[in-house]
Design a protein around this motif. Sequence first.
Motif, PDB file in Angstrom:
ATOM      1  N   GLY A  33       0.774  -1.043   0.012  1.00  0.00           N
ATOM      2  CA  GLY A  33      -0.073  -0.043   0.060  1.00  0.00           C
ATOM      3  C   GLY A  33       0.777   1.228   0.030  1.00  0.00           C
ATOM      4  O   GLY A  33       0.734   2.055   0.931  1.00  0.00           O
ATOM      5  N   GLU A  34       1.696   1.306  -1.144  1.00  0.00           N
ATOM      6  CA  GLU A  34       2.485   2.627  -1.020  1.00  0.00           C
ATOM      7  C   GLU A  34       2.380   3.646  -1.898  1.00  0.00           C
ATOM      8  O   GLU A  34       1.676   3.404  -3.103  1.00  0.00           O
ATOM      9  N   HIS A  35       2.466   4.955  -1.603  1.00  0.00           N
ATOM     10  CA  HIS A  35       2.030   6.207  -2.311  1.00  0.00           C
ATOM     11  C   HIS A  35       0.568   6.181  -2.500  1.00  0.00           C
ATOM     12  O   HIS A  35       0.395   6.820  -3.546  1.00  0.00           O
ATOM     13  N   ILE A  36      -0.278   5.576  -1.768  1.00  0.00           N
ATOM     14  CA  ILE A  36      -1.613   5.771  -1.979  1.00  0.00           C
ATOM     15  C   ILE A  36      -2.275   6.528  -0.830  1.00  0.00           C
ATOM     16  O   ILE A  36      -3.476   6.689  -0.667  1.00  0.00           O
ATOM     17  N   ASP A  37      -1.805   6.640   0.184  1.00  0.00           N
ATOM     18  CA  ASP A  37      -2.222   7.271   1.571  1.00  0.00           C
ATOM     19  C   ASP A  37      -2.824   8.840   1.110  1.00  0.00           C
ATOM     20  O   ASP A  37      -3.774   9.128   1.609  1.00  0.00           O
ATOM     21  N   TYR A  38      -2.197   9.510   0.383  1.00  0.00           N
ATOM     22  CA  TYR A  38      -2.569  10.729  -0.208  1.00  0.00           C
ATOM     23  C   TYR A  38      -3.512  10.594  -1.312  1.00  0.00           C
ATOM     24  O   TYR A  38      -3.937  11.742  -1.792  1.00  0.00           O
ATOM     25  N   ASN A  39      -3.896   9.532  -1.664  1.00  0.00           N
ATOM     26  CA  ASN A  39      -4.838   9.504  -2.800  1.00  0.00           C
ATOM     27  C   ASN A  39      -6.284   8.678  -2.330  1.00  0.00           C
ATOM     28  O   ASN A  39      -7.004   8.160  -3.111  1.00  0.00           O
ATOM     29  N   GLY A  40      -6.295   8.751  -0.986  1.00  0.00           N
ATOM     30  CA  GLY A  40      -7.450   8.256  -0.407  1.00  0.00           C
ATOM     31  C   GLY A  40      -7.498   6.780  -0.336  1.00  0.00           C
ATOM     32  O   GLY A  40      -8.502   5.951  -0.107  1.00  0.00           O
ATOM     33  N   GLY A  41      -6.432   6.053  -0.260  1.00  0.00           N
ATOM     34  CA  GLY A  41      -6.286   4.510  -0.312  1.00  0.00           C
ATOM     35  C   GLY A  41      -5.959   4.041   1.178  1.00  0.00           C
ATOM     36  O   GLY A  41      -5.564   4.826   2.010  1.00  0.00           O
ATOM     37  N   TYR A  42      -5.710   2.857   1.130  1.00  0.00           N
ATOM     38  CA  TYR A  42      -5.247   2.204   2.455  1.00  0.00           C
ATOM     39  C   TYR A  42      -3.664   1.908   2.764  1.00  0.00           C
ATOM     40  O   TYR A  42      -3.188   1.574   1.368  1.00  0.00           O
ATOM     41  N   ILE A 242     -15.730  12.113  -7.687  1.00  0.00           N
ATOM     42  CA  ILE A 242     -14.939  11.219  -6.713  1.00  0.00           C
ATOM     43  C   ILE A 242     -13.926  12.348  -5.837  1.00  0.00           C
ATOM     44  O   ILE A 242     -13.739  13.666  -6.561  1.00  0.00           O
ATOM     45  N   LYS A 243     -13.960  12.142  -4.861  1.00  0.00           N
ATOM     46  CA  LYS A 243     -12.871  13.031  -4.058  1.00  0.00           C
ATOM     47  C   LYS A 243     -11.226  12.573  -4.128  1.00  0.00           C
ATOM     48  O   LYS A 243     -10.524  13.288  -4.065  1.00  0.00           O
ATOM     49  N   ASN A 244     -11.318  11.473  -4.327  1.00  0.00           N
ATOM     50  CA  ASN A 244      -9.802  10.716  -4.248  1.00  0.00           C
ATOM     51  C   ASN A 244      -9.792   9.814  -5.394  1.00  0.00           C
ATOM     52  O   ASN A 244     -10.813   9.047  -5.749  1.00  0.00           O
ATOM     53  N   LEU A 245      -8.621   9.364  -6.040  1.00  0.00           N
ATOM     54  CA  LEU A 245      -8.279   8.386  -7.144  1.00  0.00           C
ATOM     55  C   LEU A 245      -8.855   7.058  -6.225  1.00  0.00           C
ATOM     56  O   LEU A 245      -9.240   6.298  -7.249  1.00  0.00           O
ATOM     57  N   CYS A 246      -8.626   6.590  -5.561  1.00  0.00           N
ATOM     58  CA  CYS A 246      -8.703   5.492  -4.776  1.00  0.00           C
ATOM     59  C   CYS A 246     -10.124   5.132  -4.468  1.00  0.00           C
ATOM     60  O   CYS A 246     -10.495   4.131  -4.045  1.00  0.00           O
ATOM     61  N   GLU A 247     -11.095   5.939  -4.863  1.00  0.00           N
ATOM     62  CA  GLU A 247     -12.440   5.660  -4.757  1.00  0.00           C
ATOM     63  C   GLU A 247     -12.920   4.785  -6.106  1.00  0.00           C
ATOM     64  O   GLU A 247     -13.802   4.119  -5.677  1.00  0.00           O
ATOM     65  N   MET A 248     -12.228   4.716  -6.873  1.00  0.00           N
ATOM     66  CA  MET A 248     -12.425   3.832  -8.348  1.00  0.00           C
ATOM     67  C   MET A 248     -11.964   2.768  -7.847  1.00  0.00           C
ATOM     68  O   MET A 248     -10.752   2.170  -7.141  1.00  0.00           O
ATOM     69  N   ASP A 249     -12.550   1.307  -8.651  1.00  0.00           N
ATOM     70  CA  ASP A 249     -11.939   0.103  -8.787  1.00  0.00           C
ATOM     71  C   ASP A 249     -11.394   0.105 -10.060  1.00  0.00           C
ATOM     72  O   ASP A 249     -11.570   1.294 -10.726  1.00  0.00           O
ATOM     73  N   VAL A 250     -10.890  -1.119 -10.547  1.00  0.00           N
ATOM     74  CA  VAL A 250     -10.241  -1.153 -11.781  1.00  0.00           C
ATOM     75  C   VAL A 250     -11.008  -0.670 -12.796  1.00  0.00           C
ATOM     76  O   VAL A 250     -10.705  -0.106 -13.845  1.00  0.00           O
ATOM     77  N   GLU A 251     -12.190  -1.289 -12.903  1.00  0.00           N
ATOM     78  CA  GLU A 251     -13.393  -1.278 -13.890  1.00  0.00           C
ATOM     79  C   GLU A 251     -13.448   0.139 -14.193  1.00  0.00           C
ATOM     80  O   GLU A 251     -13.605   0.600 -15.394  1.00  0.00           O
ATOM     81  N   THR A 252     -14.063   1.113 -13.081  1.00  0.00           N
ATOM     82  CA  THR A 252     -14.195   2.176 -13.249  1.00  0.00           C
ATOM     83  C   THR A 252     -13.030   3.412 -14.008  1.00  0.00           C
ATOM     84  O   THR A 252     -13.277   4.081 -14.564  1.00  0.00           O
ATOM     85  N   ALA A 269      -2.169   7.669 -11.684  1.00  0.00           N
ATOM     86  CA  ALA A 269      -3.553   6.969 -11.297  1.00  0.00           C
ATOM     87  C   ALA A 269      -3.836   5.655 -11.461  1.00  0.00           C
ATOM     88  O   ALA A 269      -4.292   5.051 -10.427  1.00  0.00           O
ATOM     89  N   LYS A 270      -3.195   4.958 -12.389  1.00  0.00           N
ATOM     90  CA  LYS A 270      -3.325   3.449 -12.677  1.00  0.00           C
ATOM     91  C   LYS A 270      -2.655   2.829 -11.375  1.00  0.00           C
ATOM     92  O   LYS A 270      -3.344   1.990 -10.860  1.00  0.00           O
ATOM     93  N   HIS A 271      -1.564   3.239 -10.930  1.00  0.00           N
ATOM     94  CA  HIS A 271      -0.720   2.651  -9.843  1.00  0.00           C
ATOM     95  C   HIS A 271      -1.682   2.867  -8.548  1.00  0.00           C
ATOM     96  O   HIS A 271      -1.813   1.885  -7.711  1.00  0.00           O
ATOM     97  N   ALA A 272      -2.268   4.070  -8.290  1.00  0.00           N
ATOM     98  CA  ALA A 272      -2.847   4.214  -7.138  1.00  0.00           C
ATOM     99  C   ALA A 272      -4.147   3.192  -7.022  1.00  0.00           C
ATOM    100  O   ALA A 272      -4.441   2.561  -6.298  1.00  0.00           O
ATOM    101  N   VAL A 273      -4.925   3.040  -8.167  1.00  0.00           N
ATOM    102  CA  VAL A 273      -6.309   2.506  -8.178  1.00  0.00           C
ATOM    103  C   VAL A 273      -5.750   1.101  -7.932  1.00  0.00           C
ATOM    104  O   VAL A 273      -6.401   0.289  -7.160  1.00  0.00           O
ATOM    105  N   GLU A 274      -4.857   0.358  -8.699  1.00  0.00           N
ATOM    106  CA  GLU A 274      -4.497  -0.892  -8.448  1.00  0.00           C
ATOM    107  C   GLU A 274      -3.860  -1.537  -7.272  1.00  0.00           C
ATOM    108  O   GLU A 274      -4.071  -2.453  -6.787  1.00  0.00           O
TER     109      GLU A 274
END
Length: 386
Positions: A33-42, A242-252, A269-274
């Motif tokens: 879970g690297e470089h996604i905390d500031y993209n709304g990820g875990y 959306i507010k953050n990139l990580c709100e999306m799943d891969v399909e979206t 963005a692809k990295h953040a989502v995946e």
Amino acid sequence: MEREIVGKFVELYGGEVSGVDKFFAPGRVNLIGEHIDYNGGYVFPCALDFGTYAAARKRDDGKVRFATLNFDLRVEIDIEDIRYRKEDDWTNYPKGVIKEFIDMGHEVGGFDILYYGNIPNGSGLSSSASLEVLTAVVVNELFDCKEDMVEMVKMSQRAENQFVGVNCGIMDQFASGMGKLNHAILLDCETLDYEYAPLKLDGYKIVIGNTKKRRGLADSKYNERRSECQYALECIQKELDIKNLCEMDVETFDKYKHLIDKDVPRDRAKHAVEENVRVKEAVEALNEGDIITFGKLMNASHESLRDLYEVTGVELDTMVEEARKIEGTIGSRMTGAGFGGCTVSIVKEDSVDEFIRVVGKNYEDRIGLVPEFYVANVGDGAGRIK
């Protein structure tokens, strides 16, 4: 270590052993879970079984005396006059935490404290956060402030952000304070919602590899990556609420990625989502006791950080390549900001000695730096040592 630090404390400050309290706060490693905390990820860190120890005792006056077994510098301050001073070096971290308690209205008096840390300096395993959380626990216990751990985690982050002036996120302090033996923490850095996942490593060990490459590029590239992700988000927000990139799943993401009109921000963005999806899959794998799948997800994380996010660099890539050549390695990736620092690998217990010997030699031959390796166990969060 506990006995030694109390003995050194009495040597330094005098008095009796019986009046000295002992404390510990761990370092941490982020498993995936690297470089996604500031993209709304875990993020998915765990506390380690090494970190920072302290021995402490209250005083009758308003003086606080700081010392450590790691450096020669000793500092004495007055509790009524806590200021950032560059020459006070490492003690600015605990000073900032003490000031947080005072600013919140707690009556904090003087005390003597001696620290010892066995987190390697510059390794990226979170020595400053460990020091801050440890100081918070000490002050909380000595002066009966009754703050809970999550609040002390927030205070520790504020001390580093506002008093020391380092714009860190909250993951490091959270993992040090809230760590749980044999568990990792699934943490939403934005909401601080969290859950524990069992880290059953029967027959396996976590091996941390320090590349010894100083992370000189990390800060400037970090800001660059953040702005690239912000650009990608703004492009997608033209059609998607959306507010953050990580709100999306891969399909979206695949449906809307054409809105990002530049290749580099699209890759970020692809990295953040995946990566966010990988974190969730990693937790599922651990909950099912599937450590092999967890290792594969670690590998995929590194490849994404290398190819899409471009934050690895030759040293980290080389160490990961050499790690994966060892038959007992089931997963290896960079951890932290990148451009140096550490890798984290899951290695079969009976392959650990071979891993350290062979990876160390091959890395040194290829890069010219002598690495260090730490075999880590997953430890508890900060607290008083009984």
